[in-house]
Design a protein around this motif. Structure first.
Motif, short mmCIF file in Angstrom:
data_model
loop_
_atom_site.label_atom_id
_atom_site.label_comp_id
_atom_site.label_asym_id
_atom_site.label_seq_id
_atom_site.Cartn_x
_atom_site.Cartn_y
_atom_site.Cartn_z
N GLU A 1 26.07 -21.63 28.11
CA GLU A 1 24.99 -22.50 28.54
C GLU A 1 23.96 -21.74 29.36
OE1 GLU A 1 24.52 -25.53 27.53
OE2 GLU A 1 26.39 -25.53 26.37
N ILE A 2 24.43 -20.78 30.16
CA ILE A 2 23.49 -20.03 31.01
C ILE A 2 22.73 -18.99 30.20
CG2 ILE A 2 23.38 -18.40 32.94
CD1 ILE A 2 25.55 -19.93 34.28
N GLY A 3 23.32 -18.56 29.09
CA GLY A 3 22.69 -17.49 28.31
C GLY A 3 21.27 -17.81 27.86
N ASN A 4 21.06 -19.02 27.34
CA ASN A 4 19.72 -19.38 26.85
C ASN A 4 18.67 -19.39 27.97
OD1 ASN A 4 20.60 -19.59 24.21
ND2 ASN A 4 21.16 -21.76 24.43
N PRO A 5 18.98 -20.08 29.15
CA PRO A 5 17.97 -20.03 30.22
C PRO A 5 17.73 -18.59 30.71
CG PRO A 5 19.52 -21.80 30.63
CD PRO A 5 20.06 -21.02 29.48
N ILE A 6 18.77 -17.81 30.77
CA ILE A 6 18.59 -16.44 31.25
C ILE A 6 17.72 -15.66 30.26
CG2 ILE A 6 19.80 -14.27 31.69
CD1 ILE A 6 20.00 -16.29 33.93
N THR A 7 17.96 -15.86 28.98
CA THR A 7 17.13 -15.18 27.97
C THR A 7 15.67 -15.59 28.08
OG1 THR A 7 19.02 -15.13 26.47
CG2 THR A 7 16.84 -14.79 25.49
N GLY A 8 15.45 -16.92 28.33
CA GLY A 8 14.08 -17.40 28.50
C GLY A 8 13.41 -16.78 29.72
N ILE A 9 14.18 -16.70 30.80
CA ILE A 9 13.63 -16.10 32.01
C ILE A 9 13.29 -14.64 31.77
CG2 ILE A 9 14.17 -15.44 34.39
CD1 ILE A 9 15.89 -17.99 34.56
N ALA A 10 14.20 -13.94 31.08
CA ALA A 10 13.95 -12.53 30.79
C ALA A 10 12.69 -12.36 29.93
CB ALA A 10 15.17 -11.92 30.09
N CYS A 11 12.52 -13.24 28.94
CA CYS A 11 11.35 -13.15 28.07
C CYS A 11 10.05 -13.40 28.85
CB CYS A 11 11.46 -14.15 26.92
SG CYS A 11 12.76 -13.74 25.74
N LEU A 12 10.10 -14.41 29.72
CA LEU A 12 8.92 -14.71 30.52
C LEU A 12 8.59 -13.54 31.46
CD1 LEU A 12 9.59 -18.45 31.42
CD2 LEU A 12 7.88 -17.57 29.81
N SER A 13 9.64 -12.91 31.98
CA SER A 13 9.40 -11.77 32.88
C SER A 13 8.77 -10.61 32.12
CB SER A 13 10.72 -11.32 33.51
OG SER A 13 11.28 -12.37 34.27
N GLN A 14 9.20 -10.41 30.88
CA GLN A 14 8.62 -9.32 30.09
C GLN A 14 7.17 -9.63 29.71
OE1 GLN A 14 11.24 -8.78 26.77
NE2 GLN A 14 12.88 -7.83 28.05
N ASN A 15 6.88 -10.91 29.47
CA ASN A 15 5.50 -11.30 29.14
C ASN A 15 4.57 -11.01 30.30
OD1 ASN A 15 6.22 -12.11 26.59
ND2 ASN A 15 6.47 -14.28 27.15
N LEU A 16 5.12 -11.18 31.54
CA LEU A 16 4.29 -10.95 32.72
C LEU A 16 3.81 -9.49 32.74
CD1 LEU A 16 6.09 -12.89 35.61
CD2 LEU A 16 3.86 -13.39 34.59
N ILE B 1 12.74 -9.67 38.61
CA ILE B 1 13.33 -10.81 37.87
C ILE B 1 14.19 -10.29 36.73
CG2 ILE B 1 12.79 -12.78 36.39
CD1 ILE B 1 10.30 -13.23 38.13
N LEU B 2 13.70 -9.27 36.00
CA LEU B 2 14.49 -8.72 34.90
C LEU B 2 15.79 -8.09 35.41
CD1 LEU B 2 11.68 -7.06 32.74
CD2 LEU B 2 13.11 -9.02 32.11
N SER B 3 15.73 -7.42 36.57
CA SER B 3 16.93 -6.80 37.14
C SER B 3 17.98 -7.86 37.50
CB SER B 3 16.55 -5.97 38.37
OG SER B 3 17.71 -5.47 39.00
N GLN B 4 17.54 -8.97 38.12
CA GLN B 4 18.48 -9.99 38.54
C GLN B 4 19.07 -10.73 37.33
OE1 GLN B 4 19.62 -10.36 41.62
NE2 GLN B 4 18.31 -8.60 42.16
N THR B 5 18.23 -10.97 36.31
CA THR B 5 18.77 -11.63 35.12
C THR B 5 19.78 -10.74 34.41
OG1 THR B 5 16.86 -10.82 33.85
CG2 THR B 5 16.71 -13.05 34.75
N SER B 6 19.52 -9.41 34.44
CA SER B 6 20.48 -8.47 33.85
C SER B 6 21.80 -8.50 34.61
CB SER B 6 19.89 -7.06 33.86
OG SER B 6 20.83 -6.13 33.37
N ARG B 7 21.70 -8.61 35.95
CA ARG B 7 22.93 -8.69 36.77
C ARG B 7 23.72 -9.95 36.46
NH1 ARG B 7 23.30 -9.26 43.37
NH2 ARG B 7 25.58 -9.06 43.48
N ILE B 8 22.97 -11.07 36.32
CA ILE B 8 23.65 -12.33 36.00
C ILE B 8 24.35 -12.21 34.65
CG2 ILE B 8 23.25 -14.75 35.40
CD1 ILE B 8 20.99 -14.76 37.46
#
Length: 996
Positions: free
Chosen positions: A772-787, A803-810
Motif C-alpha cells: 500500500e505504501i509503495g504506490n504513494p512513495i513512487t508518486g512522491i519520488a516521481c514528483l520529486s524528480q519532476n521538480l 525528498i528522493l533520499s527519504q523516499t529511498s530510505r522508506i
C-alpha cells in the motif's frame, strides 16, 4: 555319710559366690556377648521353671500319681511347643510397650488400674507357698546332710532351730544378690547369665543322679528291667497310683505355668533378649524338659531299692548319700540349691516390680523435687527385702507341715486362675476388665477357702448354714477345688464380659493386643507443639532433671532432633515416652502421667488411623511376615513404589491436613525431602508451597491450572489436581491426594508460539503495508524528480534531492521488513550463494529500528566476497538473534564487532560484545531451549537454541568464548563456523543475500 555344718555352709557360700561372680562378670563385660546373648543362654535361663520342687518334689509326685507326674512337663512344654502362637504375641507386646510383669500386661489389655492391683494381690498370695517351698527344700536338705546317717533317716525331719537359722541366712544372702543385680529396672543381663548357669548345673546334677540310679544302683538298663519284673508293684504304681486324681486335672494345673508363674513370665516374656528366640524355644525348651523328666522314675526306683528312709521328695539327695558317693551327694545338693536360688530370685524380682507399680506408686506419688531414679531404686530394694522377710515368715508359719508337692500344687492352682484373662489378651477381644476382676476374684476366693485356709489352719470342713451341708477342704481334695475354682472363674469372666460394655480405651487396647504389630494406632492430635513443651509439662511430675533426661533419651532412640515440631514426630515422641516410663514405673503410672500432662487434644471429627506409624512398623517388621501377610505386604510395597516413582509430583493429606506421603517427584519439584515433611501439618510448609497447596486443598475446586509462583529467582507455572480418597472402613483414613504438574516449559513454549504468530502477523502486515505504501512513495519520488526538471532554483533542487533520499530510505525499510517476514525453510538442495556482509547489514538495519533498546555501535568488518551456501532469510535471523543478545549484554555506546576469517574450508564469523560475559555455571546450559539469564519477560530462552538449530542445518556449529577479553575479563565472542561449499565463488552476480 554325714557332712559337717561348716562344710555345707562353705559349699553354699562358694556356690552363691560363683553366681555372684558370673552376674558381676556379665555386667562388667568380662564374659563375651557371644555367650550372654546366645539363644542357648536364653533357653537355659528359662530353666528357672525347674524350681526346688522340680528337683526334689517331682519324685514324690511320681510316687503318688505315677505317669501323671509327667503332666508337669507336658503342661509346661505344651505352652513352649506352641510358643509362636501362645508366647510370641505376649512377648511382642511386652517388648513394644516395655511391659515388665503379668499385672502390667493385664493393665495394658484391660485398661484398669484395679485389675493390676487385684492381679498383684492374687499373685502375691499365690506364690508365697512357692517361696516357702524353696526355703523348706534348702533347709531340709542342709539338715539331711548334717544330721542324718544311713540308718536313722526319719521320714519327716523334725523341727530344728538350726534349720530355721540356715534358712534365714540363705534368705539374707539371696536378698543381697537380688538387690545388687536385679533392683535396677532394666534388662538384667548378669542375672540372666547366672540363671542360665544354675539351670545347666541342676539339669546336669539331675541327669548324673539318674545315671547313678540306673548304672550304679541297678547295674544297667537290663538289670533295671529285671528288678522291675521282680517288683511288679512299682510298675503297678505307674498305672494305678496312690492318688486317684485325674491326669487331666494335673495337666490343666500345670498348663498355665509358662505364662502365669511370675518368674517364668519374667524370663520367657520380659527378659527375652534374642529377636528370633521364640522359634528356637519351640523345640529347645521341650528338649530341656525331657532331660529333666527322664531321670525321675529311675531315681524313685533307686530310692526304693536302697531303702532311703525319707520321704520320696528327697530321694534325689538320699540316693547318692546311701550309695556312699560324696561327690554325687554334693552335686545333688548343689543342683537343688541352684533350683531354689534361681526360682526365688526371679519370683522376688517380679513380685517387687508388681508391688511397686500397682500398690506403692499409685498410693505414694514420687516427688519431683528429688532424683526419681534414686527414689525408685530404694523403693525396689526395700520391697525386695520385705518380700524375702515375708516369704521367710510364711515358711515359719507353715512349720514344715506340708510336703513340697502340696506347696507346689497350692501355688500352681492359684496362678491357674490367671489363665482365662491371659487367653483373652490376644484371642478374645470381647473380654473386659469387669469380667476379669469378677472371674479372678471368685476363682481366688474358692482357692483361698478350699486350699489356702486349710493349709494355714486346722480347718478341714466347711459348713454351709441352713443346708446342713459339710464340704471337705484341704489338699486331699485339690483336684475338685481346681475344677470348681477354674470353672467358676471362666463362667463368671465370660458372662460378665458379655453382659457389660467395655470402654473405648479398653476396646482400643484389645484391638492392639489382638492384632499385635499390624494394629492401626489412632492418629490423635496433641496440644503441645515442641519438645521443650514436653520437658516443661513433664517436669511438674518428674522434676526438671528427670523430665529432660527422659525426653532427650526418647529423642535419641527415635533419631529425632531437639527442634522437632512435626505432629507425627511429636506423637511418636509421646508414645516412646510412655513406653520408657512404663518400664521405669509401670504402664498404669506412665499412662496416668502422660494423660494428665501431655493429653491428646479433643477432636471434633472422628480420629483416624496413624498411617505414618503403621507404615514405619510395616517397614521394620516386613521380614517377619510370612504367607498371605507377606504377599499382601509385597503388593502394598509395589503400589507404593508406583506412587513414589511416578514422574508427576504427588502428595497425600489426611483429614486434618497432615502430610501422609510425599513422593520423589514432589521432592524434586519443591526441594523438600520426604523424611522432613512427612508427618508435618500442611500449614508448616514454607511458601510458596504452603499457601499454594493449602489454599487448593481447602477449596472446592478439583483443578487449578497454571498457578504462577516465584521460584528460584524465576517465574514458574504449576497446575494442581485433587481427588478425595475414601479410606477403608477399618482405618477411617479419608483424605486427599494432590498432584502438582510443572507446566513452565509448556507455558513458555505457548508464549513463544504466540510471539512467533505475532511476528508472522507482523510480517504479513508489513507485506500489505509495503504494497500500500509503495504506490504513494513512487508518486512522491516521481514528483520529486519532476521538480528537478521544472525548476533551476538551487533550494528547490536540494529539497527535491532530500525528498528522493527519504523516499529511498522508506523503500529500503519496507523491503527489509518484507524480506524478514519470509520465514520459509529451504532444504540444502535449494540453498543459494549468500553474501554474509549483506545479511549482517540487513540485521543491523532491523535492530536499529528498535529505539527503546540500548544503543550500541554495530561494526560490520565483513568483506563483500564472503559468500556461503545457505538460506539467506534464516541466516539473517541468526544475526538478528546474535546481535540482539550482544546489544542487550553490552553497555550503552559500546561496540559490537562482526568479523570473519577463513580457516581452510571453514569460514568463521565472530560476533564480539563488550558485556560482562557469561558466568561459568551458565555455560553448559546456555544453548538449551527456554534457558535464559535475562529478567522475567525480557527473554524466552529460545534465541540461541534457534541459532544453534539453523547453523546445524547449514552444516556448521557454534562456539562460545567468555570472557572474550582475557585481560579485562569481559565480553563474549560467539563463533559461527560454516563450510565454504560454493558453486561459483567468483560469480557475485549469483549471490542473493535477500529477496528484494
Amino acid at each position: 555319710m554325714i557332712f559337717d555344718l561348716g562344710q555345707v555352709a562353705l559349699i553354699c557360700i562358694v556356690y552363691l559366690l560363683l553366681l555372684f561372680g558370673i552376674a558381676y562378670g556379665t555386667e562388667r563385660g568380662w564374659i563375651s556377648e557371644a555367650v550372654t546373648r546366645h539363644p542357648v543362654t536364653y533357653i537355659l535361663s528359662l530353666g528357672i521353671f525347674a524350681s526346688a520342687w522340680s528337683f526334689y518334689g517331682v519324685i514324690d509326685l511320681a510316687f503318688q500319681y505315677g505317669y501323671g507326674a509327667l503332666s508337669y512337663y507336658l503342661g509346661t512344654g505344651a505352652m513352649f511347643l506352641f510358643a509362636p502362637v501362645a508366647l510370641a504375641p505376649l512377648a511382642e507386646l511386652a517388648r513394644r510397650h516395655q511391659i515388665l510383669t503379668l499385672a502390667d500386661l493385664l493393665v495394658f489389655r484391660y485398661h484398669s488400674q484395679a485389675a493390676g492391683g487385684l492381679a498383684t494381690l492374687c499373685m502375691l498370695v499365690g506364690v508365697l507357698p512357692l517361696l516357702a517351698l524353696q526355703l523348706q527344700a534348702v533347709a531340709d536338705t542342709m539338715q539331711l546332710l548334717t544330721k542324718l546317717n544311713n540308718t536313722t533317716l526319719p521320714l519327716e525331719p523334725p523341727h530344728f532351730t538350726v534349720r530355721e537359722t540356715m534358712a534365714f541366712i540363705y534368705c539374707v544372702i539371696l536378698a543381697l544378690f537380688t538387690i545388687l543385680f536385679g533392683s535396677k529396672q532394666e534388662h538384667h543381663r548378669g542375672l540372666i547369665t547366672a540363671m542360665a548357669f544354675e539351670s545347666l548345673i541342676k539339669v546336669c546334677a539331675l541327669c548324673a543322679i539318674g545315671l547313678l540310679a540306673v548304672y550304679g544302683v541297678f547295674g544297667g538298663m537290663g538289670e533295671l528291667d529285671i528288678w522291675l519284673k521282680q517288683h511288679p508293684e512299682n510298675l503297678e504304681l505307674l498305672y494305678h497310683p496312690i492318688k486317684d486324681t485325674s491326669s487331666h486335672t494335673l495337666l490343666l494345673t500345670f498348663i498355665a505355668t509358662a505364662v502365669a508363674m511370675p518368674h517364668i513370665f519374667h524370663m520367657s516374656v520380659v527378659e527375652n533378649p534374642v529377636k528370633h528366640a521364640t522359634y528356637t524355644v519351640t523345640w529347645a525348651f521341650p528338649l530341656f524338659l525331657l532331660c529333666m523328666a527322664v531321670p525321675i522314675f529311675p531315681i524313685l526306683w533307686a530310692g526304693f531299692e536302697l531303702g532311703v528312709p525319707a520321704s520320696p521328695q528327697y530321694f534325689t539327695l538320699g540316693v547318692p548319700m546311701l550309695f556312699g558317693s560324696p561327690t554325687l551327694t554334693v552335686i545333688a545338693f548343689i543342683g537343688g540349691l541352684s533350683a531354689a536360688t534361681g526360682a526365688t530370685v526371679a519370683i522376688i524380682l517380679s513380685l517387687s516390680t508388681m508391688l511397686l507399680n500397682h500398690w506403692l506408686l499409685p498410693i505414694f506419688h514420687l516427688s519431683g523435687k528429688y532424683n526419681i531414679y534414686r527414689q525408685l531404686l530404694w523403693l525396689r530394694r526395700i520391697l525386695i527385702a520385705a518380700l524375702f522377710i515375708g516369704g521367710y515368715a510364711f515358711y515359719l508359719s507353715l512349720n514344715s507341715k506340708h510336703s513340697l508337692t502340696h506347696l507346689a500344687l497350692l501355688a500352681f492352682i492359684e496362678t491357674l486362675q490367671f489363665l482365662p484373662g491371659i487367653f483373652a489378651i490376644t484371642y478374645w477381644p470381647t473380654g473386659n476388665r469387669r469380667g476379669l476382676i469378677a472371674g479372678l476374684s471368685i476363682g481366688t476366693l474358692v482357692w483361698g477357702v478350699g486350699l489356702l485356709s486349710p493349709a494355714m489352719t486346722d480347718l478341714n470342713m466347711l459348713s454351709v448354714p441352713g443346708f446342713e451341708l459339710q464340704i471337705p477342704l484341704g489338699m486331699d481334695y485339690w483336684g475338685n477345688v481346681t475344677l470348681i475354682s477354674l470353672g467358676l472363674n471362666v463362667t463368671t469372666f465370660i458372662l460378665v464380659s458379655l453382659l457389660t460394655t467395655a470402654t473405648d480405651e479398653e476396646r482400643y487396647s484389645a484391638d492392639i493386643c489382638a492384632e499385635d504389630e499390624l494394629s492401626h494406632p489412632m492418629r490423635l492430635a496433641l496440644d503441645v507443639y515442641t519438645t521443650e513443651e514436653f520437658k516443661q509439662r513433664l517436669s511438674q511430675s518428674l522434676g526438671t532433671i528427670t523430665a529432660s533426661e527422659e525426653v532427650d533419651r526418647a529423642l535419641r532412640e527415635l533419631g529425632l532432633g531437639s527442634g522437632e515440631r512435626r505432629p507425627y514426630a511429636l506423637r511418636r515422641l509421646r508414645e516412646k515416652l510412655e513406653v520408657n516410663l512404663s518400664r521405669l514405673m509401670g504402664i498404669a503410672m506412665a499412662t496416668e502421667i502422660l494423660d494428665d500432662y501431655i493429653p491428646y487434644r479433643p477432636s471434633e471429627t472422628q480420629a483416624t488411623s496413624d498411617l505414618n506409624l503403621i507404615e514405619s512398623r510395616l517397614s521394620q517388621y516386613r521380614n517377619h511376615l510370612t504367607g498371605m501377610a507377606a504377599e499382601l505386604n509385597n503388593l502394598r510395597l509395589y503400589h507404593r513404589n508406583i506412587l513414589q516413582e511416578l514422574p508427576m509430583a504427588v502428595c497425600s493429606l489426611g483429614q486434618d491436613l497432615e502430610i501422609l506421603m510425599w513422593n520423589h517427584a514432589m521432592e524434586a519439584l519443591t526441594g523438600i525431602p520426604s523424611d522432613v515433611v512427612t508427618g508435618s501439618h500442611l500449614d508448616g510448609l514454607e511458601d510458596p508451597w504452603g499457601s499454594l497447596i493449602g489454599n487448593f486443598s481447602r477449596s472446592r475446586a478439583t483443578h487449578r491450572y497454571k498457578q504462577q509462583i516465584a521460584l528460584d529467582g524465576g517465574t514458574h507455572w504449576i497446575s494442581l489436581h485433587k481427588a478425595h480418597i475414601q479410606g477403608p472402613l477399618a482405618l477411617s483414613s479419608d483424605g486427599q491426594v494432590i498432584l502438582l504438574e510443572d507446566v513452565t516449559e509448556t507455558q513458555l513454549l505457548e508464549q513463544e508460539l504466540v510471539h512467533s504468530e505475532r511476528l508472522a502477523s507482523v510480517g504479513r502486515l508489513a507485506a500489505g503495508v509495503a504494497h500500500e505504501i509503495g504506490n504513494p512513495i513512487t508518486g512522491i519520488a516521481c514528483l520529486s524528480q519532476n521538480l528537478r526538471y521544472e525548476s533551476d532554483n538551487p533550494e528547490i533542487l536540494e529539497t527535491a534531492e532530500q525528498i528522493l533520499s527519504q523516499t529511498s530510505r522508506i523503500s529500503r525499510i519496507v523491503e527489509s521488513l518484507v524480506s524478514f517476514s519470509h520465514t520459509g525453510k529451504q532444504s540444502p538442495q535449494d540453498f543459494q550463494n549468500v553474501a554474509l556482509n549483506l545479511c549482517v547489514n540487513e540485521a543491523i538495519n532491523l535492530l536499529q529500528l528498535q529505539k527503546d533498546k540500548t544503543q550500541v555501535h554495530f561494526i560490520n568488518t565483513l568483506d563483500d566476497n564472503l559468500i556461503v551456501r545457505g538460506d539467506s532469510q534464516r541466516l539473517i535471523q541468526v544475526f538478528v538473534n546474535l546481535l540482539s543478545n550482544a546489544r542487550d549484554a553490552s553497555p550503552a555506546d559500546s561496540e559490537v564487532v562482526i568479523s570473519a576469517r577463513i580457516d581452510g574450508e571453514v569460514m568463521v564469523i565472530s560476533v564480539t560484545d563488550e558485556g560482562p560475559g557469561i558466568a561459568p555455571e551458565h555455560m553448559e546450559s546456555i544453548l538449551e531451549p527456554f534457558y535464559t539469564t535475562k529478567d522475567p519477560g525480557e527473554g524466552t530462552g529460545l534465541g540461541l537454541s534457534m541459532v544453534y538449530s539453523i547453523i546445524d542445518d547449514h552444516g556448521g556449529h557454534l562456539e562460545i568464548e567468555s570472557p572474550a577479553d582475557s585481560n579485562r575479563q569481559c565480553g563474549t565472542r560467539i563463533n559461527i563456523k560454516l563450510p565454504r561449499q560454493l558453486d561459483s565463488i567468483d560469480e557475485y552476480s549469483n549471490t542473493t543475500p535477500v529477496d528484494m
